[in-house]
Design a protein around this motif. Structure first.
Motif, mmCIF file in Angstrom:
data_model
loop_
_atom_site.group_PDB
_atom_site.id
_atom_site.type_symbol
_atom_site.label_atom_id
_atom_site.label_comp_id
_atom_site.label_asym_id
_atom_site.label_seq_id
_atom_site.Cartn_x
_atom_site.Cartn_y
_atom_site.Cartn_z
ATOM 1 N N PRO A 131 -7.486 11.393 2.273
ATOM 2 C CA PRO A 131 -8.385 12.288 1.517
ATOM 3 C C PRO A 131 -9.531 11.565 0.825
ATOM 4 O O PRO A 131 -10.518 12.174 0.467
ATOM 5 C CB PRO A 131 -7.451 12.914 0.470
ATOM 6 N N PHE A 132 -9.400 10.249 0.608
ATOM 7 C CA PHE A 132 -10.450 9.528 -0.129
ATOM 8 C C PHE A 132 -11.316 8.657 0.775
ATOM 9 O O PHE A 132 -12.236 8.003 0.296
ATOM 10 C CB PHE A 132 -9.811 8.658 -1.219
ATOM 11 N N LYS A 141 2.562 1.492 -3.618
ATOM 12 C CA LYS A 141 1.776 1.698 -4.839
ATOM 13 C C LYS A 141 0.434 2.358 -4.610
ATOM 14 O O LYS A 141 -0.291 2.656 -5.558
ATOM 15 C CB LYS A 141 1.531 0.346 -5.533
ATOM 16 N N GLY A 142 0.072 2.550 -3.376
ATOM 17 C CA GLY A 142 -1.241 3.119 -3.095
ATOM 18 C C GLY A 142 -2.287 2.025 -2.934
ATOM 19 O O GLY A 142 -2.139 0.926 -3.482
ATOM 20 N N GLN A 181 -1.693 9.474 2.372
ATOM 21 C CA GLN A 181 -2.160 9.359 0.985
ATOM 22 C C GLN A 181 -3.603 8.934 0.838
ATOM 23 O O GLN A 181 -4.287 9.340 -0.093
ATOM 24 C CB GLN A 181 -1.256 8.382 0.223
ATOM 25 N N GLU A 182 -4.083 8.099 1.726
ATOM 26 C CA GLU A 182 -5.440 7.572 1.530
ATOM 27 C C GLU A 182 -6.511 8.370 2.256
ATOM 28 O O GLU A 182 -7.676 8.354 1.861
ATOM 29 C CB GLU A 182 -5.507 6.103 1.963
ATOM 30 N N PHE A 224 0.846 -1.203 0.000
ATOM 31 C CA PHE A 224 0.000 0.000 0.000
ATOM 32 C C PHE A 224 0.880 1.252 0.000
ATOM 33 O O PHE A 224 0.612 2.212 -0.730
ATOM 34 C CB PHE A 224 -0.902 0.026 1.236
ATOM 35 N N ALA A 225 1.900 1.238 0.834
ATOM 36 C CA ALA A 225 2.761 2.426 0.933
ATOM 37 C C ALA A 225 3.463 2.686 -0.389
ATOM 38 O O ALA A 225 3.650 3.833 -0.795
ATOM 39 C CB ALA A 225 3.774 2.254 2.047
ATOM 40 N N VAL A 277 -5.552 1.622 -3.960
ATOM 41 C CA VAL A 277 -6.346 1.141 -5.096
ATOM 42 C C VAL A 277 -5.511 0.368 -6.098
ATOM 43 O O VAL A 277 -6.014 -0.535 -6.749
ATOM 44 C CB VAL A 277 -7.026 2.315 -5.845
#
Lengths: 197, 197, 197, 197
Positions: free
Chosen positions: A113-114, A19-20, A110-111, A16-17, A22
């Motif tokens: 905000p969504f 590539k993100g 990173q996550e 996750f860290a 999703v």
DNA sequence: TATGAATGAGACTTCATTCAT
DNA sequence: TATGAATGAAGTCTCATTCAT
């Protein structure tokens, strides 16, 4: 907590860290964790659930200290005579935490905000647990004349901006010749202290 | 630039900012832009290409001023006697820009960590176009004794942290009763100035 | 309606009837319909949606005649002097319909118990469109003394049971030497007529 | 039979009847039966096997009476002078059975069309055990002139259609104000009797 | 005997991209 | 140039079944 569950969490955090959320597939996580894809879903109902299970504890641990006695003693105890001592304790403590949880911190930044539901929770945690205590301490330094007369939210914003900038720099530049952490921390403390004098 | 191309870009910017790049489908963009899905791929070879087409101009415009004469005159002209005047010009100019390009700025902040190629480009732009000029100006203030003797990168880090914090606060809190932009800008300038004195 | 859409519907009807809705995979349907699996979802949002698109028109066509003039003329017109004539028209018409829509009728019978939303719709259709008209006609035959004095729902239940039994037998035994459709239809009409006299 | 085995069967019957065989997960059954999922497979080799273990005994019990003496005495004993007495005994006996085994009957009706092996068995049972006896009795009533001269299969079809319709109505409408079971049973017997006279 | 963690095949569904029109 | 139908790879998730304990 089960060994496989831990391996899944660790694998997920790492990818996750990188590539993100999703862009990471559960298949990928399973492979890295050395488990079957189905196993992930025994421990975490959905992929989103896995994300929450990663973020929440760190979020809580980020905020929690502010309400615990030991940390209060370490950071917020009013025995700190000077604002500088307080900043020192705060920043070093948070820096250490951020670096120990580098990957999760990255994911959170990173996550968040969504993830509306988690945003809500973060806001609540901040408003109920963290802000009141911090506000009290800052006010005491204003009263003692160690900080300029400014609204608490403004003071907080300036401190947080600077500290977050320090943390990110530290994470990004870690292990490069450009970065001398101790020195930069000192300079940052000095900057904030003077900026608010 | 073709009218359809513009409509696609506008639609994409809006949705990317709201839901993130990966979570946005080209179908969704096409609908919002009132074009066929295939049309998107006539103007932008891939979805990723569309992202680049959004980010790049803003990135360039973010950095570009630092090499242009008019801006140089406005911000970097050495006729600025004081560091405060310089900060004033810099912050107000960048704030205005950030707010005019709110959505794209959000996209850049969120997607940059995952786009290695653009990171490379950003680094290059920063190192070649922006840093030298800024460094010169900052050094001149140090020489004049308006800023403390600190390494330029440290000074820059502290300024950028604080300004980015201001920009984000401004975007997040915009239109809430808690936010008085002019006042907060003044306070931020004061904070940096004193912090570096 | 598009050619591919029709091919998908036809394939789905055939397989649903043979293996049941849940045991049929969209992959299987796609193969039989000679389309890509994704194509199914262009035309039908979900697999369940595909089922509805199969069931609904036949359901409506099953009930609809009862409210249409031409069929009314054919079946319900009060000019039918005798109950036998009425039964004749009703049964032959419905038998023909059932056999033309054999597969869909099978699907409806098998899936209806698990599709609560469609059950609701069926009930509504029956109560609003079909029952009132049928009740009127049956009552007229009671009034004329051609049917025994019984509650309409009871009369209807007995007729429907017998006719459904005939339809199922006809579908199951079709093309076997045991089945002489015309003869069995006559006997069934006679059975109902005498049973209700 | 083991206590756990019984609990599994009971749980499975309940859920199969409600959601259908394919839509029921073994996990769900295990939970309802208060056993581990693995335990199910100790007693029933596969899920399908569990279905068979549910259907078969009821199927046998449905047919079996026709070959047993006590039932023969109750239903088929030729001492029954009239067809009406016979119908009375038959219907009341079968109604009672169907209601006692409501859930399993529902499962049989719904799953039989998809279980080719069980269909085969049912056919065999019907042809070997049930049909010969019933045929004899029906023939005797034809000979006595109490039933019209019709082929036995036709007579049987008409009786079964009507009785199954009665059973289903009774199961569906049970406990609603619309349903007076005794009365409807009487009317059904009357209907068949007259229909075949 | 009983458990339930683990598996991996396979289900439904989404989506960027292509291409005939 | 513009369309949008069609594709099929890849994604998340479910589930019957196995097996070490």
């Amino acid at each position: 907590m089960n060994e496989k569950e831990i391996k899944i969490l660790e694998a997920a955090i790492e990818i996750f860290a990188e590539k993100g959320f999703v862009s990471t597939s559960t298949n990928e996580i399973a492979k890295k964790a050395n488990v079957a894809e189905g196993t992930i879903f025994r421990y975490f109902k959905t992929k989103k659930d896995l994300l929450k299970s990663i973020i929440k504890p760190t979020l809580v641990k980020t905020i929690a200290p502010f309400e615990m006695d030991r940390f209060s003693k370490a950071v917020f105890h009013l025995e700190y005579e000077t604002f500088e001592d307080f900043l020192n304790a705060l920043i070093k403590n948070r820096m250490e935490f951020a670096k120990k949880n580098k990957a999760v911190v990255k994911i959170i930044i990173q996550e968040m905000p969504f993830q509306d539901d988690m945003q809500e929770e973060l806001k609540r945690l901040f408003k109920d647990k963290m802000y009141p205590k911090v506000a009290t301490v800052l006010q005491s330094f204003i009263d003692k004349g160690q900080i300029k007369e400014l609204p608490i939210p403004t003071v907080l914003r300036l401190i947080i901006s600077t500290v977050v900038g320090l943390v990110i720099s530290s994470i990004v530049l870690e292990n490069t010749p450009f970065w001398n952490e101790e020195q930069e921390t000192e300079r940052t403390i000095e900057f904030i202290k003077n900026g608010l004098k």
